[in-house]
Write a protein that holds these residues in place. Sequence first.
Motif, PDB file in Angstrom:
ATOM      1  N   SER A 235      -7.817   4.312   0.435  1.00 59.26           N
ATOM      2  CA  SER A 235      -6.778   3.320   0.704  1.00 59.26           C
ATOM      3  C   SER A 235      -6.032   2.990  -0.576  1.00 59.26           C
ATOM      4  N   ALA A 236      -4.756   3.323  -0.600  1.00 63.56           N
ATOM      5  CA  ALA A 236      -3.946   2.977  -1.771  1.00 63.56           C
ATOM      6  C   ALA A 236      -3.918   1.465  -1.963  1.00 63.56           C
ATOM      7  N   GLY A 237      -3.845   0.715  -0.865  1.00 63.41           N
ATOM      8  CA  GLY A 237      -3.799  -0.740  -0.944  1.00 63.41           C
ATOM      9  C   GLY A 237      -5.050  -1.349  -1.546  1.00 63.41           C
ATOM     10  N   LEU A 238      -6.188  -0.674  -1.377  1.00 60.69           N
ATOM     11  CA  LEU A 238      -7.444  -1.144  -1.963  1.00 60.69           C
ATOM     12  C   LEU A 238      -7.730  -0.474  -3.301  1.00 60.69           C
ATOM     13  N   LYS A 239      -6.793   0.362  -3.746  1.00 61.42           N
ATOM     14  CA  LYS A 239      -6.894   1.058  -5.036  1.00 61.42           C
ATOM     15  C   LYS A 239      -8.171   1.896  -5.147  1.00 61.42           C
ATOM     16  N   GLU A 240      -8.472   2.572  -4.049  1.00 64.27           N
ATOM     17  CA  GLU A 240      -9.651   3.440  -4.025  1.00 64.27           C
ATOM     18  C   GLU A 240      -9.327   4.657  -3.170  1.00 64.27           C
ATOM     19  N   LYS A 241      -9.572   5.831  -3.717  1.00 62.28           N
ATOM     20  CA  LYS A 241      -9.310   7.072  -2.984  1.00 62.28           C
ATOM     21  C   LYS A 241     -10.460   8.039  -3.229  1.00 62.28           C
ATOM     22  N   THR A 242     -11.487   7.904  -2.408  1.00 62.12           N
ATOM     23  CA  THR A 242     -12.685   8.724  -2.540  1.00 62.12           C
ATOM     24  C   THR A 242     -12.666   9.841  -1.504  1.00 62.12           C
ATOM     25  N   PHE A 243     -12.833  11.064  -1.978  1.00 63.66           N
ATOM     26  CA  PHE A 243     -12.911  12.241  -1.111  1.00 63.66           C
ATOM     27  C   PHE A 243     -14.367  12.697  -0.985  1.00 63.66           C
ATOM     28  N   GLY A 244     -14.638  13.456   0.054  1.00 59.31           N
ATOM     29  CA  GLY A 244     -15.884  14.206   0.144  1.00 59.31           C
ATOM     30  C   GLY A 244     -17.112  13.479   0.644  1.00 59.31           C
ATOM     31  N   MET A 245     -16.980  12.264   1.108  1.00 61.52           N
ATOM     32  CA  MET A 245     -18.149  11.535   1.611  1.00 61.52           C
ATOM     33  C   MET A 245     -18.338  11.818   3.106  1.00 61.52           C
ATOM     34  N   PRO A 246     -19.561  11.713   3.616  1.00 61.70           N
ATOM     35  CA  PRO A 246     -19.781  11.897   5.049  1.00 61.70           C
ATOM     36  C   PRO A 246     -19.035  10.876   5.910  1.00 61.70           C
ATOM     37  N   ILE A 247     -18.785   9.698   5.350  1.00 55.26           N
ATOM     38  CA  ILE A 247     -18.030   8.657   6.044  1.00 55.26           C
ATOM     39  C   ILE A 247     -16.848   8.279   5.159  1.00 55.26           C
ATOM     40  N   THR A 248     -15.653   8.266   5.753  1.00 57.48           N
ATOM     41  CA  THR A 248     -14.457   7.825   5.035  1.00 57.48           C
ATOM     42  C   THR A 248     -13.768   6.768   5.874  1.00 57.48           C
ATOM     43  N   PHE A 249     -13.537   5.598   5.283  1.00 56.72           N
ATOM     44  CA  PHE A 249     -12.765   4.544   5.919  1.00 56.72           C
ATOM     45  C   PHE A 249     -11.459   4.441   5.143  1.00 56.72           C
ATOM     46  N   GLY A 250     -10.320   4.469   5.851  1.00 58.87           N
ATOM     47  CA  GLY A 250      -9.069   4.429   5.121  1.00 58.87           C
ATOM     48  C   GLY A 250      -7.874   3.973   5.920  1.00 58.87           C
ATOM     49  N   ASN A 251      -6.781   3.782   5.183  1.00 63.87           N
ATOM     50  CA  ASN A 251      -5.485   3.460   5.771  1.00 63.87           C
ATOM     51  C   ASN A 251      -4.866   4.749   6.297  1.00 63.87           C
ATOM     52  N   ILE A 252      -4.279   4.670   7.468  1.00 62.80           N
ATOM     53  CA  ILE A 252      -3.671   5.854   8.055  1.00 62.80           C
ATOM     54  C   ILE A 252      -2.558   6.409   7.164  1.00 62.80           C
ATOM     55  N   GLN A 253      -1.805   5.534   6.510  1.00 62.58           N
ATOM     56  CA  GLN A 253      -0.717   6.006   5.658  1.00 62.58           C
ATOM     57  C   GLN A 253      -1.263   6.770   4.450  1.00 62.58           C
ATOM     58  N   SER A 254      -2.323   6.278   3.843  1.00 67.70           N
ATOM     59  CA  SER A 254      -2.922   6.956   2.687  1.00 67.70           C
ATOM     60  C   SER A 254      -3.533   8.285   3.111  1.00 67.70           C
ATOM     61  N   ILE A 255      -4.200   8.292   4.257  1.00 72.06           N
ATOM     62  CA  ILE A 255      -4.814   9.521   4.767  1.00 72.06           C
ATOM     63  C   ILE A 255      -3.740  10.560   5.065  1.00 72.06           C
TER      64      ILE A 255
ATOM     65  N   LYS B 285      -4.983  -2.569   5.120  1.00 74.82           N
ATOM     66  CA  LYS B 285      -6.096  -2.517   4.173  1.00 74.82           C
ATOM     67  C   LYS B 285      -7.170  -3.553   4.489  1.00 74.82           C
ATOM     68  N   GLU B 286      -6.785  -4.696   5.047  1.00 71.87           N
ATOM     69  CA  GLU B 286      -7.758  -5.735   5.355  1.00 71.87           C
ATOM     70  C   GLU B 286      -8.800  -5.247   6.368  1.00 71.87           C
ATOM     71  N   LEU B 287      -8.362  -4.462   7.344  1.00 71.85           N
ATOM     72  CA  LEU B 287      -9.316  -3.917   8.325  1.00 71.85           C
ATOM     73  C   LEU B 287     -10.169  -2.805   7.731  1.00 71.85           C
ATOM     74  N   VAL B 288      -9.592  -2.020   6.828  1.00 65.66           N
ATOM     75  CA  VAL B 288     -10.401  -1.013   6.122  1.00 65.66           C
ATOM     76  C   VAL B 288     -11.524  -1.725   5.381  1.00 65.66           C
ATOM     77  N   ASP B 289     -11.156  -2.757   4.639  1.00 66.59           N
ATOM     78  CA  ASP B 289     -12.124  -3.513   3.857  1.00 66.59           C
ATOM     79  C   ASP B 289     -13.163  -4.195   4.755  1.00 66.59           C
ATOM     80  N   GLN B 290     -12.704  -4.837   5.820  1.00 70.53           N
ATOM     81  CA  GLN B 290     -13.614  -5.528   6.747  1.00 70.53           C
ATOM     82  C   GLN B 290     -14.606  -4.563   7.386  1.00 70.53           C
TER      83      GLN B 290
END
Length: 170
Positions: free
Chosen positions: A89-109, A66-71
């Motif tokens: 990212s579950a670790g960042l307590k945010e799960k947004t769908f549908g955006m042109p850009i998605t940054f996330g944890n591989i496990q959450s994805i 999650k730290e790299l997602v956030d960074q």
Amino acid sequence: MQLRDYQREAIDSVYRYFGEHPTDVTRNPVIAMPTGTGKAVVIAGFTQEVLTQWPSQRIMMATHVKELVDQNADKLTTIWPQAPLGIFSAGLKEKTFGMPITFGNIQSIASALKKDPNAFGHIDILLVDECHMVSPSENASYQFVIKTLRLINPRLRVIGLSATPYRLGL
């Protein structure tokens, strides 16, 4: 933000690579940059350029912590405050769908795609930060995500980034 020469070269090398291999999705370029040289800046710069030049593109950046997602998300919004970015990212307590850009944890994805293979829709480019973490095992999360995203877009391009672009013990 002005990119350093080597950061600009890293981005330009990806464009050259895809220009030389326009239809070969079986080979994936890796941007190898030592720790502290700005992989997050390269991710942000590349993402902004692609969406500025080709606004219909959809980009996903995946990493294992999650730290790299956030960074990486923070760097993108610093460089491009209006970036159409969602965090998944579950670790960042945010799960947004549908955006042109998605940054996330591989496990959450991977978890979301197991529930619904169409969860993120059509993705054109998958950036993998710390790509040395990608296991060759077909059962691994990264392999599952790539395979699932390619069901929707067989032309998905994968770009790796790492300070250590190799795996030990193989």
